[in-house]
Design an enzyme around this catalytic site. Structure first.
Site, PDB file in Angstrom:
ATOM      1  N   GLU A  82      -3.671  41.354   5.895  1.00 13.54           N
ATOM      2  CA  GLU A  82      -2.336  39.595   5.368  1.00 13.54           C
ATOM      3  C   GLU A  82      -1.786  40.713   5.011  1.00 13.54           C
ATOM      4  OE1 GLU A  82      -2.067  36.804   1.643  1.00 13.54           O
ATOM      5  OE2 GLU A  82      -2.969  38.981   1.067  1.00 13.54           O
TER       6      GLU A  82
ATOM      7  N   LYS B 146      -1.838  29.934   6.091  1.00 15.01           N
ATOM      8  CA  LYS B 146      -2.449  29.753   5.163  1.00 15.01           C
ATOM      9  C   LYS B 146      -2.433  28.109   4.000  1.00 15.01           C
ATOM     10  CE  LYS B 146      -3.323  31.996   0.302  1.00 15.01           C
ATOM     11  NZ  LYS B 146      -3.228  33.390  -0.328  1.00 15.01           N
TER      12      LYS B 146
ATOM     13  N   CYS C  84      -6.865  35.736   2.283  1.00 13.10           N
ATOM     14  CA  CYS C  84      -7.440  36.283   0.829  1.00 13.10           C
ATOM     15  C   CYS C  84      -7.965  35.159  -0.406  1.00 13.10           C
ATOM     16  CB  CYS C  84      -5.563  36.709   0.388  1.00 13.10           C
ATOM     17  SG  CYS C  84      -6.240  37.127  -1.567  1.00 13.10           S
TER      18      CYS C  84
END
Length: 512
Positions: free
Chosen positions: A257, A334, A390
């Site tokens: 990430e 995300k 994440c």
């Protein structure tokens, strides 16, 4: 009621029992210690007929539990200790006592049951509280009570009933001996033993055929305090380029990430640099991008047909990037952001008025959320993958998509979480997602733990914490859709409703 610590009032005892329960979470995985502590806590609360006393006990038990299980929450504040260090203690106290309010509510609700059924009622109420914790105000289903089984045979039950079912099983196993010391202990043993037998048999079943694909996991081990330092960031980037270009050509290369220290929209040529380094392999890399005034935490998938002409090298100044542009195969943004870490509610107001931005924000007041979960089609060889960035791997509901992928991909930057329990617990939750879905999970973390997890949640290989390197690992095959994939939380919620009926009805039969 006196307030005190262990050895004093029951509130102190409850706090201590909660802390002991936390040892069931990774990295210790002491389920054999956490379960007796939950039995003792259930007995302590079941003796209380006054809702206020039961609420106090539940609140302090939860504070002890979350205070230890989520002690890693202090780590982000210690990265720049001179500026934020003073906040660490307050963050831990607010987090632990705030999440413990769910347990306080469970304790209070349990007093509505008759004395004989109060233990069963608390099991149901605690399960409902943990379910609510995973959904209310964007949710935080971290260190659920049922997570104590992830590394043990009973954890395989998640393929049937998911994390809520695991929590209900755990709470009932603790409540039954309190409800009936002899008969309840037998039932609790059968419950946990049956779950363990199911897990053992599931793990013993033949594994699905492998995919024949090789995936390269790249872990740069860039500490958070050096990650955005201009010189060090370029050095880390060059290192990942070198790792990508080394050895035999795999089928897939994955970077962590936000591993690329450039903005995608301002440096579109960076995709070509990385893709050419992969020499024809498909590569996925974490990067930030902007669209006008908004920024996104993104994962880019790309490949290059320039496999024989790789010569990209970065030497100091990112302005020297001169590689040809490569159009990404797909970009995933995300969508489940970390509150106060990646965005602040009403962030525009706080940023414009006070200059307050999200903790991890690199641009403006924080990131914007993407449109939602989506399956990315990487072609006939690599198939379809569900990307998770994440925090998204913590939420089982974020894996609910219209079409079933062939595998899961999580990229993360666990440098925020320190070096102890945080990364270990995050990795464990990735294992649970694999069990629930019956799909292999590729996990690549900036500082670790990176690894390959098979469709039964077993760890195939890892790159340990605080290690720099890369590894090529075969991608395991997928299992058929699990019952949890087909039915989601519904079976667990039906079982929970049955427990509530058993625990709370009829209200006035004290002999029940």
């Amino acid at each position: 009621m006196r307030l005190g610590w262990p050895g004093g009032s029951p509130v102190g005892v409850a706090f201590g029992l909660g802390a002991v329960m936390a040892t069931g979470q990774a990295p210790l995985d002491f389920w054999w210690l956490a379960l007796p502590a939950l039995i003792a806590l259930t007995a302590l609360i079941a003796r209380r007929g006054d809702w206020r006393q039961a609420a106090w006990l539940g609140w302090f038990a939860g504070a002890g539990y979350f205070g230890l299980a989520m002690s890693w929450i202090t780590q982000p504040f210690l990265i720049d200790i001179a500026t934020y260090g003073w906040m660490a203690f307050f963050a831990l106290v607010l987090m632990s006592f705030g999440l413990a309010l769910f347990w306080a509510a469970a304790g209070a609700v349990s007093t509505l049951a008759t004395p004989r059924r109060r233990a069963i009622a608390f099991a149901g109420a605690l399960t409902l509280a943990e379910f609510a914790r995973g959904h209310v105000l964007t949710g935080l289903p971290w260190a659920l009570v049922g997570h104590v089984w992830i590394a043990a045979w009973p954890g395989q039950v998640a393929a049937l009933v998911g994390p809520t079912g695991l929590t209900l099983m755990t709470a009932l196993a603790a409540a039954l001996p309190v409800w009936r010391p002899v008969a309840g202990s037998v039932l609790a043993t059968l419950l946990v033993g049956g779950a363990a037998a199911f897990g053992f048999l599931r793990l013993a079943e033949p594994d699905p055929a492998g995919t024949g694909l090789q995936v390269r996991l790249i872990q740069p081990n860039a500490t958070q305090d050096s990650k955005w330092d201009p010189e060090k960031a370029i050095a880390h980037f060059q290192q990942m380029i070198d790792f990508t270009a080394e050895g035999p050509v795999p089928d897939m290369v994955v970077w962590p990430e936000t591993s690329v220290p450039f903005l995608l929209d301002q440096n579109p040529e960076v995709t070509g640099v990385i893709a050419d380094a992969a020499r024809g392999a498909t590569v996925a890399f974490g990067i930030q991008r902007t669209e006008g005034p908004v920024a996104f935490n993104s994962l880019v998938f790309a490949t290059s047909d320039n496999a024989d002409e790789f010569s990209a090298r970065i030497q100091g100044d990112p302005g020297i990037l001169r590689q040809k542009n490569v159009v990404p195969i797909a970009i995933y943004d995300k969508h489940h952001l970390v509150p106060f870490g990646e965005y602040i509610p009403y962030g525009n107001f706080f940023y414009d008025t006070f200059g307050i931005s999200a903790f991890a924000a690199r641009f403006g007041n924080g990131y914007s959320a993407g449109p939602g979960a989506k399956v990315v089609d990487l072609g006939p060889r690599l198939g379809k993958v569900l990307p998770l960035i994440c925090y998204e791997a913590v939420f089982p509901q974020d894996l609910v998509v219209a079409e079933r992928p062939g595998w899961l991909l999580q990229v993360t930057n666990d440098a925020w979480f320190g070096h102890l329990s945080g990364p270990q617990q995050h990795f464990a939750q990735g294992r649970l997602r694999a069990i629930e879905q019956g799909l292999p999970l590729v996990r690549v973390a900036n500082t670790g733990i990176s690894g390959m997890i098979d469709a039964k949640g077993r760890v195939v290989t890892t790159i340990p914490l605080d290690t720099t390197g890369w590894v090529d690992v075969p991608l395991p095959g997928a299992l058929p859709p699990t019952p949890y994939v087909r039915w989601g939380e519904r079976p667990a919620l039906v079982l929970l409703f049955g427990v509530f009926l058993w625990g709370f009805w009829p209200r006035r039969r004290s002999a029940a």
